[in-house]
Scaffold this active site. Structure first.
Site, PDB file in Angstrom:
ATOM      1  N   ASP A  31       0.702  -1.395  -0.316  1.00  0.00           N
ATOM      2  CA  ASP A  31      -0.038   0.061   0.137  1.00  0.00           C
ATOM      3  C   ASP A  31       1.126   1.423  -0.091  1.00  0.00           C
ATOM      4  O   ASP A  31       1.887   1.302   0.826  1.00  0.00           O
ATOM      5  CB  ASP A  31      -0.601   0.201   1.580  1.00  0.00           C
ATOM      6  CG  ASP A  31      -1.322   1.430   1.242  1.00  0.00           C
ATOM      7  OD1 ASP A  31      -1.126   2.681   0.327  1.00  0.00           O
ATOM      8  OD2 ASP A  31      -2.855   1.095   2.254  1.00  0.00           O
ATOM      9  N   GLU A  83      29.914   5.030   5.389  1.00  0.00           N
ATOM     10  CA  GLU A  83      30.170   3.849   6.250  1.00  0.00           C
ATOM     11  C   GLU A  83      29.346   2.688   4.556  1.00  0.00           C
ATOM     12  O   GLU A  83      29.246   1.276   4.293  1.00  0.00           O
ATOM     13  CB  GLU A  83      29.073   3.445   6.681  1.00  0.00           C
ATOM     14  CG  GLU A  83      27.099   3.635   6.692  1.00  0.00           C
ATOM     15  CD  GLU A  83      26.234   3.753   8.022  1.00  0.00           C
ATOM     16  OE1 GLU A  83      26.492   2.181   8.250  1.00  0.00           O
ATOM     17  OE2 GLU A  83      25.567   4.149   8.400  1.00  0.00           O
ATOM     18  N   CYS A 120      25.805   5.834  11.518  1.00  0.00           N
ATOM     19  CA  CYS A 120      25.284   7.455  11.148  1.00  0.00           C
ATOM     20  C   CYS A 120      26.023   8.249  12.081  1.00  0.00           C
ATOM     21  O   CYS A 120      25.837   9.360  11.452  1.00  0.00           O
ATOM     22  CB  CYS A 120      23.940   6.914  11.137  1.00  0.00           C
ATOM     23  SG  CYS A 120      23.132   6.171  10.009  1.00  0.00           S
ATOM     24  N   THR A 163      14.470   2.377   2.114  1.00  0.00           N
ATOM     25  CA  THR A 163      14.927   3.662   3.100  1.00  0.00           C
ATOM     26  C   THR A 163      16.063   3.870   1.733  1.00  0.00           C
ATOM     27  O   THR A 163      16.392   4.852   2.998  1.00  0.00           O
ATOM     28  CB  THR A 163      14.708   3.358   4.997  1.00  0.00           C
ATOM     29  OG1 THR A 163      15.862   2.385   4.742  1.00  0.00           O
ATOM     30  CG2 THR A 163      13.823   3.064   5.037  1.00  0.00           C
ATOM     31  N   SER A 211      16.308  -2.290  15.449  1.00  0.00           N
ATOM     32  CA  SER A 211      17.287  -1.144  15.198  1.00  0.00           C
ATOM     33  C   SER A 211      16.894   0.151  15.807  1.00  0.00           C
ATOM     34  O   SER A 211      17.300   0.960  16.431  1.00  0.00           O
ATOM     35  CB  SER A 211      17.919  -1.056  14.084  1.00  0.00           C
ATOM     36  OG  SER A 211      16.609  -0.812  12.931  1.00  0.00           O
ATOM     37  N   HIS A 244      18.867  12.355  13.795  1.00  0.00           N
ATOM     38  CA  HIS A 244      19.075  11.282  12.221  1.00  0.00           C
ATOM     39  C   HIS A 244      17.672  10.866  12.099  1.00  0.00           C
ATOM     40  O   HIS A 244      16.812  10.471  12.565  1.00  0.00           O
ATOM     41  CB  HIS A 244      19.851   9.914  13.194  1.00  0.00           C
ATOM     42  CG  HIS A 244      20.391   9.582  12.299  1.00  0.00           C
ATOM     43  ND1 HIS A 244      20.469   9.076  10.934  1.00  0.00           N
ATOM     44  CD2 HIS A 244      19.676   7.994  12.280  1.00  0.00           C
ATOM     45  CE1 HIS A 244      20.842   8.097  10.341  1.00  0.00           C
ATOM     46  NE2 HIS A 244      20.355   7.566  11.180  1.00  0.00           N
ATOM     47  N   LYS A 253       8.854   8.898  16.464  1.00  0.00           N
ATOM     48  CA  LYS A 253       8.420   8.217  17.129  1.00  0.00           C
ATOM     49  C   LYS A 253       9.631   8.380  18.333  1.00  0.00           C
ATOM     50  O   LYS A 253       9.150   9.071  19.536  1.00  0.00           O
ATOM     51  CB  LYS A 253       9.254   6.844  17.064  1.00  0.00           C
ATOM     52  CG  LYS A 253       7.707   5.787  16.432  1.00  0.00           C
ATOM     53  CD  LYS A 253       8.780   4.503  15.844  1.00  0.00           C
ATOM     54  CE  LYS A 253       7.545   3.790  14.975  1.00  0.00           C
ATOM     55  NZ  LYS A 253       6.469   3.740  15.480  1.00  0.00           N
ATOM     56  N   ASN A 328      17.193   7.484   3.566  1.00  0.00           N
ATOM     57  CA  ASN A 328      18.207   7.769   3.986  1.00  0.00           C
ATOM     58  C   ASN A 328      19.588   8.144   3.865  1.00  0.00           C
ATOM     59  O   ASN A 328      20.316   7.735   2.555  1.00  0.00           O
ATOM     60  CB  ASN A 328      18.641   5.814   4.846  1.00  0.00           C
ATOM     61  CG  ASN A 328      18.981   5.968   6.409  1.00  0.00           C
ATOM     62  OD1 ASN A 328      19.744   7.477   6.401  1.00  0.00           O
ATOM     63  ND2 ASN A 328      19.362   5.325   7.301  1.00  0.00           N
ATOM     64  N   SER A 364      24.291   3.252  13.860  1.00  0.00           N
ATOM     65  CA  SER A 364      23.899   1.228  14.686  1.00  0.00           C
ATOM     66  C   SER A 364      25.117   1.211  15.199  1.00  0.00           C
ATOM     67  O   SER A 364      26.054   1.897  14.713  1.00  0.00           O
ATOM     68  CB  SER A 364      23.191   0.901  13.522  1.00  0.00           C
ATOM     69  OG  SER A 364      21.954   1.509  13.218  1.00  0.00           O
TER      70      SER A 364
HETATM   71  N1  CAA Z   1      -0.623   2.925   5.457  1.00  0.00           N
HETATM   72  C1  CAA Z   1      -0.416   3.216   7.225  1.00  0.00           C
HETATM   73  N2  CAA Z   1       0.921   2.646   7.475  1.00  0.00           N
HETATM   74  C2  CAA Z   1       0.966   1.743   7.125  1.00  0.00           C
HETATM   75  C3  CAA Z   1       0.617   0.724   6.422  1.00  0.00           C
HETATM   76  C4  CAA Z   1      -0.475   1.565   5.436  1.00  0.00           C
HETATM   77  N3  CAA Z   1      -1.560   0.919   4.736  1.00  0.00           N
HETATM   78  N4  CAA Z   1       1.388  -0.319   6.656  1.00  0.00           N
HETATM   79  C5  CAA Z   1       2.329  -0.172   7.461  1.00  0.00           C
HETATM   80  N5  CAA Z   1       2.388   1.439   7.603  1.00  0.00           N
HETATM   81  C6  CAA Z   1       2.905   1.773   9.276  1.00  0.00           C
HETATM   82  C7  CAA Z   1       3.511   0.707   9.933  1.00  0.00           C
HETATM   83  O1  CAA Z   1       2.204   0.380  10.929  1.00  0.00           O
HETATM   84  C8  CAA Z   1       4.860   1.278  10.473  1.00  0.00           C
HETATM   85  O2  CAA Z   1       3.955   2.580  10.761  1.00  0.00           O
HETATM   86  P1  CAA Z   1       4.637   2.378  12.912  1.00  0.00           P
HETATM   87  O3  CAA Z   1       6.076   1.439  13.298  1.00  0.00           O
HETATM   88  O4  CAA Z   1       3.773   3.413  13.180  1.00  0.00           O
HETATM   89  O5  CAA Z   1       3.716   1.042  12.950  1.00  0.00           O
HETATM   90  C9  CAA Z   1       5.604   1.758   9.480  1.00  0.00           C
HETATM   91  O6  CAA Z   1       4.484   2.269   8.370  1.00  0.00           O
HETATM   92  C10 CAA Z   1       6.385   1.051   8.346  1.00  0.00           C
HETATM   93  O7  CAA Z   1       6.089  -0.722   8.415  1.00  0.00           O
HETATM   94  P2  CAA Z   1       6.470  -1.672   9.116  1.00  0.00           P
HETATM   95  O8  CAA Z   1       6.691  -2.238  10.447  1.00  0.00           O
HETATM   96  O9  CAA Z   1       5.273  -2.858   8.414  1.00  0.00           O
HETATM   97  O10 CAA Z   1       7.399  -1.697   7.945  1.00  0.00           O
HETATM   98  P3  CAA Z   1       8.453  -3.010   6.973  1.00  0.00           P
HETATM   99  O11 CAA Z   1       8.520  -4.501   8.240  1.00  0.00           O
HETATM  100  O12 CAA Z   1       8.644  -3.103   5.986  1.00  0.00           O
HETATM  101  O13 CAA Z   1       9.729  -2.421   8.692  1.00  0.00           O
HETATM  102  C11 CAA Z   1      11.628  -0.577   8.943  1.00  0.00           C
HETATM  103  C12 CAA Z   1      10.082  -1.371   8.523  1.00  0.00           C
HETATM  104  C13 CAA Z   1      11.784  -1.560  10.196  1.00  0.00           C
HETATM  105  C14 CAA Z   1      11.891   0.837   9.215  1.00  0.00           C
HETATM  106  C15 CAA Z   1      12.668  -0.937   7.785  1.00  0.00           C
HETATM  107  O14 CAA Z   1      12.291  -0.275   6.322  1.00  0.00           O
HETATM  108  C16 CAA Z   1      13.994  -1.766   7.737  1.00  0.00           C
HETATM  109  O15 CAA Z   1      14.957  -2.499   7.876  1.00  0.00           O
HETATM  110  N6  CAA Z   1      15.150  -0.122   7.703  1.00  0.00           N
HETATM  111  C17 CAA Z   1      16.138  -0.365   8.148  1.00  0.00           C
HETATM  112  C18 CAA Z   1      16.139  -0.438   9.063  1.00  0.00           C
HETATM  113  C19 CAA Z   1      15.829   1.426  10.128  1.00  0.00           C
HETATM  114  O16 CAA Z   1      16.285   2.488   9.296  1.00  0.00           O
HETATM  115  N7  CAA Z   1      16.206   1.179  11.184  1.00  0.00           N
HETATM  116  C20 CAA Z   1      15.689   2.834  11.498  1.00  0.00           C
HETATM  117  C21 CAA Z   1      16.739   2.891  13.316  1.00  0.00           C
HETATM  118  S1  CAA Z   1      18.613   2.210  13.425  1.00  0.00           S
HETATM  119  C22 CAA Z   1      19.317   3.988  12.118  1.00  0.00           C
HETATM  120  O17 CAA Z   1      18.568   4.908  12.023  1.00  0.00           O
HETATM  121  C23 CAA Z   1      21.199   3.509  11.599  1.00  0.00           C
HETATM  122  C24 CAA Z   1      20.036   3.597   9.877  1.00  0.00           C
HETATM  123  O18 CAA Z   1      20.097   5.102   9.032  1.00  0.00           O
HETATM  124  C25 CAA Z   1      19.937   1.849   9.573  1.00  0.00           C
END
Ligand code: CAA
Length: 445
Positions: A31, A83, A120, A163, A211, A244, A253, A328, A364
């Site tokens: 979606d 990185e 980062c 991302t 993470s 960040h 959040k 990112n 991280s």
């Molecule tokens: N309508 C509205 N919202 C929706 C939706 C829809 N149809 N479908 C999903 N969403 C929302 C979800 O509810 C979720 O929000 P909440 O967390 O507020 O509940 C959000 O969209 C993302 O959905 P998912 O959690 O289902 O997504 P995902 O399982 O694909 O994973 C992620 C998301 C974990 C961020 C993934 O993209 C990821 O692994 N990213 C890389 C790691 C990362 O960025 N970590 C951040 C912290 S670490 C860091 O900051 C260092 C760095 O730079 C990497």
């Protein structure tokens, strides 16, 4: 006390663009609102086949030097934070200096060059190094060039693919800076974590959902540590709060938790008590689960109050405007958030001199750092020189098939021979491999 900070800043956006809700989500069967509402992302920037961390870093630096009439003589130190390095010995800063020496008569022979690694957060750590170098008086009147450059690519199919991003931020750090000065005070939250890492591999091993928890935990520790030095912070004293930004939803959040923390004991807590109640405190509970559940409920109510929504809209949302269009940039992300805030202040003709930002960095592995920055009198003149909108708008829009090729092209395990999708002009470009496996570059007029 020496006044040290950012005197000039610029960025380089990867030349390609992937529309996330429009092009990526449908191919993934997702979606589009997951991107627009959940992650807060509209597009990613990607490097064309002639772009990499060196060209993007050199292009950001070259723009910065030209727009601010700097020459290599003004720079006594070049630090690159990344990185995405491709060499375990020769630092990226030497490649970037080599590029810049192609377009300037002077060289960087006496500039101290290095490379910083801590996921980062290393861009912010390089700013610290520059601060210390200048404050110690070792800089001989020169400034430091700090470059944060990354191609933030994930393995195809990894959740992190949503991302991705690519770009570079260049910052010139001096005494008595024009844009912002750094606080001496800083707070650190640091722990040995395995949430995101690249053990001898190009693409990260990442435990995405964990993470996010690690990010929030380290950020809270850094904030407590910062307040232990400065005393309490009032939320209305924070003109902007660049975090960040791996994706804007992460900042959403983090921001409510930071707000919840800093309103404790202020008149804000009293004024919204009728609406949200008193903030639960751990000492009032025998059962930790019960306390955490109450705290979650309190936070959910707080995040929907007009008072909080107004604070977020004025002080945090403006920091996300570039990020939501580029994804990112790892080491560059928090510095993109700072630029976004400065552009917001510029576009709204705000008077912000002597006001403060709280800058919240994260890497991280894992570490968070918080410090303050005070706006200086020359900020407006310097920000007027930027062309971020033009860079964003001039990117080439990828189809999904082209995106797949671009990803393969930057995958070191796959041999591809793809034609560039754009034509480099007035920028550095990758120019093939040298006899010792080194990368070569040229400047394209
Ligand atoms: N309508 C509205 N919202 C929706 C939706 C829809 N149809 N479908 C999903 N969403 C929302 C979800 O509810 C979720 O929000 P909440 O967390 O507020 O509940 C959000 O969209 C993302 O959905 P998912 O959690 O289902 O997504 P995902 O399982 O694909 O994973 C992620 C998301 C974990 C961020 C993934 O993209 C990821 O692994 N990213 C890389 C790691 C990362 O960025 N970590 C951040 C912290 S670490 C860091 O900051 C260092 C760095 O730079 C990497």
């Amino acid at each position: 006390m020496t006044n040290v900070g950012i005197d000039a800043i610029d960025l380089w956006v990867g030349n390609l663009r992937l529309d996330l809700p429009g092009t990526f989500a449908p191919e993934k069967g997702e979606d589009p609102n997951k991107y627009k509402k959940g992650l807060g992302l509209y597009a990613s920037s990607f490097p064309d086949s002639y772009e990499d961390i060196v060209t993007m870093g050199a292009n950001a630096s070259y723009r910065l030097m030209e727009r601010n009439e700097l020459t290599p003589e003004d720079i006594g130190r070049i630090d690159v934070a990344t990185e995405s390095a491709f060499d375990k010995s020769k630092p990226v800063s030497t490649y970037i200096a080599g590029c810049l020496e192609k377009v300037y008569e002077e060289d960087f022979r006496h500039a101290n060059k290095g490379e910083r690694k801590f996921a980062c957060i290393s861009g912010t750590q390089s700013l610290n190094d520059a601060y210390n170098w200048i404050a110690s008086g070792r800089n001989r009147g020169k400034g430091a060039l700090v470059i944060a450059t990354d191609t933030a690519l994930y393995e195809r199919g990894d959740a992190g693919e949503a991302t991705q991003g690519a770009g570079a931020v260049a910052m010139y750090i001096t005494e008595d800076p024009s844009i912002v000065s750094f606080s001496k005070e800083q707070g650190i939250g640091s722990a040995d974590e395995t949430d995101f890492l690249k053990p001898n591999q190009q693409f990260p091993s990442v435990d995405g959902h964990r993470s996010m928890q690690v990010y929030l935990a380290r950020m809270r520790e850094a904030l407590e540590d910062y307040k232990s030095v400065t005393g309490d912070i009032h939320p209305d004293d924070i003109t902007y709060g660049p975090f960040h930004t791996p994706f804007p939803g992460m900042v959403k959040k983090a921001a409510v938790l930071a707000y919840r923390n800093v309103i404790r004991g202020t008149e804000v807590a009293d004024e919204i008590e009728d609406e949200v109640g008193r903030q639960p405190e751990p000492e009032d509970y025998d059962d930790e689960e019960e306390y955490l559940e109450e705290l979650r409920e309190f936070t959910d109510t707080l995040r929907n109050t007009d008072r909080y929504l107004d604070w977020y809209a004025k002080r945090i949302e403006p920091t996300l405007q570039i990020s939501e269009q580029v994804g990112n940039w790892y080491t560059g992300s928090v510095h993109v958030a700072r630029i976004s805030a400065l552009l917001h202040a510029f576009e709204h003709d705000r008077s912000i001199v002597d006001e403060q930002m709280i800058v919240a960095s994260y890497g991280s592995g894992a570490q968070a750092e918080i410090h303050a920055e005070t706006f200086q009198s020359g900020w407006k003149q310097k920000i007027a020189k930027l062309d971020v909108e033009e860079q964003l708008a001039s990117r080439y829009d990828l189809t999904f098939a082209e995106y797949e090729q671009v990803h393969d092209n930057h995958n070191l395990d796959i041999e591809t021979d793809v034609e560039p999708l754009t034509t480099p002009e007035d920028q550095f470009a990758f120019d093939g491999w040298g006899a010792m496996g080194e990368r070569k570059y040229r400047f394209v007029d």
